[in-house]
Structures are given as C-alpha cells and as structure tokens.
Design a protein around this motif. Sequence first.
Motif, PDB file in Angstrom:
ATOM      1  N   ASP A  18       0.813  -1.215   0.000  1.00  0.00           N
ATOM      2  CA  ASP A  18       0.000   0.000   0.000  1.00  0.00           C
ATOM      3  C   ASP A  18       0.845   1.261   0.000  1.00  0.00           C
ATOM      4  O   ASP A  18       0.413   2.313  -0.489  1.00  0.00           O
ATOM      5  CB  ASP A  18      -1.022  -0.011   1.152  1.00  0.00           C
ATOM      6  N   ASN A 162      -4.706  -3.827  14.332  1.00  0.00           N
ATOM      7  CA  ASN A 162      -4.462  -4.966  13.418  1.00  0.00           C
ATOM      8  C   ASN A 162      -3.300  -5.816  13.923  1.00  0.00           C
ATOM      9  O   ASN A 162      -3.389  -7.035  14.017  1.00  0.00           O
ATOM     10  CB  ASN A 162      -4.256  -4.503  11.966  1.00  0.00           C
ATOM     11  N   GLU A 168      -2.205  -0.563  16.087  1.00  0.00           N
ATOM     12  CA  GLU A 168      -2.002  -0.574  14.631  1.00  0.00           C
ATOM     13  C   GLU A 168      -0.528  -0.844  14.368  1.00  0.00           C
ATOM     14  O   GLU A 168       0.348  -0.416  15.118  1.00  0.00           O
ATOM     15  CB  GLU A 168      -2.430   0.808  14.069  1.00  0.00           C
ATOM     16  N   ASN A 170       2.092   0.213  12.424  1.00  0.00           N
ATOM     17  CA  ASN A 170       3.161   1.215  12.391  1.00  0.00           C
ATOM     18  C   ASN A 170       3.510   1.710  13.799  1.00  0.00           C
ATOM     19  O   ASN A 170       4.673   1.930  14.121  1.00  0.00           O
ATOM     20  CB  ASN A 170       2.776   2.410  11.507  1.00  0.00           C
ATOM     21  N   ASP A 243      -2.234   3.146   2.645  1.00  0.00           N
ATOM     22  CA  ASP A 243      -1.449   4.364   2.896  1.00  0.00           C
ATOM     23  C   ASP A 243      -1.778   5.492   1.927  1.00  0.00           C
ATOM     24  O   ASP A 243      -1.624   6.671   2.259  1.00  0.00           O
ATOM     25  CB  ASP A 243       0.037   4.052   2.747  1.00  0.00           C
TER      26      ASP A 243
END
Length: 321
Positions: A18, A162, A168, A170, A243
């Motif tokens: 992404d 996730n 998340e 990152n 992204d």
Amino acid sequence: MTDGQRIPVIIDCDTGVDDALALLFAVRHPALDVRAITCVAGNTDVDGVVRNTLTVLEVAGAGDIPVARGAERPLIEPVRTARHVHGQDGMGDLGLPAPTRVPVDVDAVTLLRREILASPRPVTLIPMAPLTNIALLLRTHPEVTRNIERIVFMGGAVATGNATPVAEFNVWHDPEAAAVLLTAGVPITMYGLDVFKQVLVPAADVQRLRAGTDPSLRLAGELLAHRDPATSGDPTPTGGLGDAGAVCAVVDPGGLTTERLPVEVALAPGPGRGQTIVDRRPLPGESEIHEGTRAQPLVDVALGVDVQRYVKLWLTAVEGA
Ligand code: RIB
Ligand code: CA
C-alpha cells in the motif's frame, strides 16, 4: 498549477504494497512536490524497502526524487515485519526486476533534515510506516520543526487494531517512536486504521488497471489485487488503497472528517502496548479528579472519510485522466 502553489511533501515509507499505491499517487498528482522519500524497516527489512521504493519510482517514470535508507530496526523492539501480509519481498512477490535507480549516499535523517530546511515553503511530512526515522530526526535535529507545515501520518487506531486487538502495526512496531512523533510540537493529523480500511477501489477499476497496457497501471492493479495470504479466500476483489489515503488527505483534506483530541501511545509492556489511546470523553473523569490532569498532545484524528472522493482522486491521478 505553479510551483508556488504545489505542496512540498516528504514521504517516509516501508514499501509495502500500500505504500507503493501511495507513492504512485504522490508522484503523479500535480498538486504535490515530492521533495524526498525516506525508507524504514517495517513491512519488510529496510534494504527491501529501499529496493521496492526505487522500483515503484522507476515503473512510475517519476522524476529524480532523492531516496534514502533509514533505520533498520525500531528504537527498542526488534524488527517484526509484515511479510505475511505484503509478501516475502514486501511488494506482493510480483517478481519485479531490480531497479536501476540507487539511493542517495546519506542516511534518511540527514536527507530529511536537508530537504526540510531547504524547502522554500514549509513541508508536509507524510510518514506511512513505523516512526523510527521521524523520532530520530526530531531528537537529532529539532530545528526542522520550524519548516514543517504539518505531519500527516498513517498510523494508530481509535477503535480496533491490526497488529494486536488495540494497536495498529506502524505504531506497534515502534511505540516509543510514535510517542516522540506526537510531541513534535507541530500540527499532526492521525490517519488511522478507522479510515485506512474503508478506502476500497471497486473491483471493476481493479480489473481495468490489471488489464491495461501501461506497466505502472498494471502494477497498480496487481498491488490492489494482492491479498494478505491469511485472507486469501477474500471473495471481495476490491483493493484497499491503504497508505495512499493519507496522501489523498494531504491533497484534499476536505475528504477527511477529523476531531482535535488528546492522543497518547501506551508504552507499558503487555497487551495494550502500542495502542493509540484517543480520549473522546466529553468531560474529565475520576482519574483526573483524583490524580490530576496529564498534559497530552492534541492531534487531528481522522474519524470519517469520503471514500468515493478519495478513490476518484487516486484513480484520476494515477491513470492520468
Ligand atoms: O497498519 C497498516 C500500516 O502498516 C500500513 O502503513 C502498512 O503499509 C504497514 O506499514
Ligand atoms: Ca506503510
């Protein structure tokens, strides 16, 4: 659009299926002046990220944009890649040829400082990866904030994670770095999973791109069609922009619904580590009453997105309509 009207941006990425969709959009949208791209370990190892980033720029026929190699691991944690989602090479294992382009001979933090301070107008920084490079930049060269307009980062989640039930990827990959980002002292937009996962390109558009003759459009289609093997039985042939939605939010912030809210990153070891705790309470609670109020960064948190508006924006730029 004159150069004076284009938005100077720098992207920090972990290309990444992404991330590649985001880069294709960024180098093709006329409103963006991509001053530099920096790479960090995340979806795959940092050298794979550099290779994938250069490959995307080459296939896209992008201009001579400097690309630099950054952190090969988080500040504290080991590298914990997402190859199970992005493929062993991080780019959907499409078997793309190695790029002929090469990275610049300075590291990511040096390139970030150089290009931010050299920009004639304040830069919008778009991290879409673990925030290790950004944290190292802010700790090494805090003076860069004087020429940063805003940081629009893909990361965090108001509701569901996730990488973990609450975190998340990152932010989870390098929670300390995310905490440093939030205290940068410049305007910040959090483009989190809540909006990230909504922006899907319809199946017909995915198929059109895959069937096209232009290599960059075929690549876009293949990336959109790439499936996380864990969900390989996914019947919906739509493709998540991921992204790329964060870059769309820079071009067209009106497509995002945000609220300025206190956000902090949970750093304590345990099931909550890496969660972005977004305080949506209308009033303080007992913790503030009994333990006092903690100063927390205020972040423009994305709570809603105009999906069709961003899908159209992305397709128009990438297909060059
Ligand atoms: O959680 C999704 C984010 O993690 C995206 O930026 C994806 O590319 C990975 O970096
Ligand atoms: Ca990414």
